[in-house]
Write a protein that holds these residues in place. Structure first.
Motif, short mmCIF file in Angstrom:
data_model
loop_
_atom_site.label_atom_id
_atom_site.label_comp_id
_atom_site.label_asym_id
_atom_site.label_seq_id
_atom_site.Cartn_x
_atom_site.Cartn_y
_atom_site.Cartn_z
N MET A 126 -28.86 4.65 -28.72
CA MET A 126 -28.88 6.08 -28.59
C MET A 126 -27.48 6.62 -28.87
O MET A 126 -26.51 6.14 -28.33
N SER A 127 -27.39 7.59 -29.73
CA SER A 127 -26.07 8.13 -30.02
C SER A 127 -25.82 9.38 -29.19
O SER A 127 -26.73 10.06 -28.77
N GLU A 128 -24.57 9.65 -28.95
CA GLU A 128 -24.17 10.82 -28.18
C GLU A 128 -23.29 11.70 -29.04
O GLU A 128 -22.52 11.21 -29.85
N ILE A 129 -23.41 12.99 -28.85
CA ILE A 129 -22.58 13.94 -29.57
C ILE A 129 -21.49 14.38 -28.61
O ILE A 129 -21.75 14.78 -27.49
N SER A 130 -20.26 14.32 -29.07
CA SER A 130 -19.16 14.73 -28.21
C SER A 130 -18.25 15.68 -28.97
O SER A 130 -18.29 15.76 -30.19
N ASN A 131 -17.41 16.39 -28.23
CA ASN A 131 -16.45 17.32 -28.80
C ASN A 131 -17.12 18.40 -29.64
O ASN A 131 -16.55 18.89 -30.61
N SER A 132 -18.33 18.77 -29.29
CA SER A 132 -19.03 19.81 -30.00
C SER A 132 -18.48 21.18 -29.58
O SER A 132 -18.15 21.39 -28.43
N THR A 133 -18.39 22.07 -30.53
CA THR A 133 -17.88 23.41 -30.22
C THR A 133 -18.93 24.47 -30.50
O THR A 133 -18.61 25.61 -30.77
N TRP B 207 -37.14 17.61 -18.49
CA TRP B 207 -37.87 17.48 -19.76
C TRP B 207 -37.28 16.37 -20.62
O TRP B 207 -38.02 15.64 -21.30
N ILE B 208 -35.99 16.21 -20.59
CA ILE B 208 -35.38 15.10 -21.33
C ILE B 208 -35.87 13.77 -20.78
O ILE B 208 -36.19 12.84 -21.53
N GLU B 209 -35.96 13.69 -19.47
CA GLU B 209 -36.46 12.45 -18.85
C GLU B 209 -37.91 12.20 -19.24
O GLU B 209 -38.30 11.06 -19.51
N ILE B 210 -38.71 13.24 -19.30
CA ILE B 210 -40.11 13.10 -19.73
C ILE B 210 -40.18 12.57 -21.16
O ILE B 210 -40.94 11.66 -21.46
N ILE B 211 -39.35 13.12 -22.03
CA ILE B 211 -39.33 12.64 -23.42
C ILE B 211 -38.90 11.18 -23.46
O ILE B 211 -39.49 10.36 -24.19
N ARG B 212 -37.93 10.82 -22.69
CA ARG B 212 -37.49 9.41 -22.65
C ARG B 212 -38.61 8.50 -22.17
O ARG B 212 -38.83 7.42 -22.73
N LEU B 213 -39.31 8.92 -21.15
CA LEU B 213 -40.41 8.10 -20.63
C LEU B 213 -41.55 7.97 -21.63
O LEU B 213 -42.10 6.88 -21.81
N THR B 214 -41.91 9.06 -22.27
CA THR B 214 -43.04 9.01 -23.20
C THR B 214 -42.72 8.30 -24.50
O THR B 214 -43.64 7.86 -25.20
N THR B 215 -41.45 8.17 -24.83
CA THR B 215 -41.07 7.46 -26.05
C THR B 215 -40.56 6.04 -25.76
O THR B 215 -40.05 5.38 -26.66
N TRP B 216 -40.69 5.62 -24.53
CA TRP B 216 -40.23 4.29 -24.11
C TRP B 216 -38.76 4.10 -24.44
O TRP B 216 -38.35 3.03 -24.91
N ASP B 217 -37.96 5.14 -24.26
CA ASP B 217 -36.51 5.09 -24.52
C ASP B 217 -36.16 4.66 -25.93
O ASP B 217 -35.15 4.01 -26.17
N THR B 218 -36.99 5.04 -26.90
CA THR B 218 -36.71 4.62 -28.27
C THR B 218 -35.87 5.62 -29.04
O THR B 218 -35.42 5.33 -30.13
N ASP B 219 -35.66 6.81 -28.51
CA ASP B 219 -34.83 7.84 -29.14
C ASP B 219 -35.27 8.11 -30.57
O ASP B 219 -34.49 7.98 -31.52
#
Length: 60
Positions: A1-8, A22-34
């Motif tokens: 999983m990639s993270e975005i940092s230093n975004s302006t 909702w992010i947790e729901i998406i993670r659960l339903t996608t089996w943490d596949t991103d």
């Protein structure tokens, strides 16, 4: 999983508790596949939340 940092982006702000949920729901339903947000997946997700239009009453 990639993270975005230093975004302006002007939309940068802390997530609300509901957004975190909702992010947790998406993670659960996608089996943490991103999965990438493809058109197909976006349409499927929108379909889940689509509601039927209100039924029109017929005048008698």
């Amino acid at each position: 999983m990639s993270e975005i940092s230093n975004s302006t982006s002007p939309h940068d702000r802390p997530l609300t508790e509901n957004e975190k949920f909702w992010i947790e729901i998406i993670r659960l339903t996608t089996w943490d596949t991103d999965p990438s947000p493809t058109l197909e997946l976006t349409q499927k997700l929108r379909q889940v939340f689509r509601t039927s239009p209100p039924q029109r009453r017929l005048s008698r």
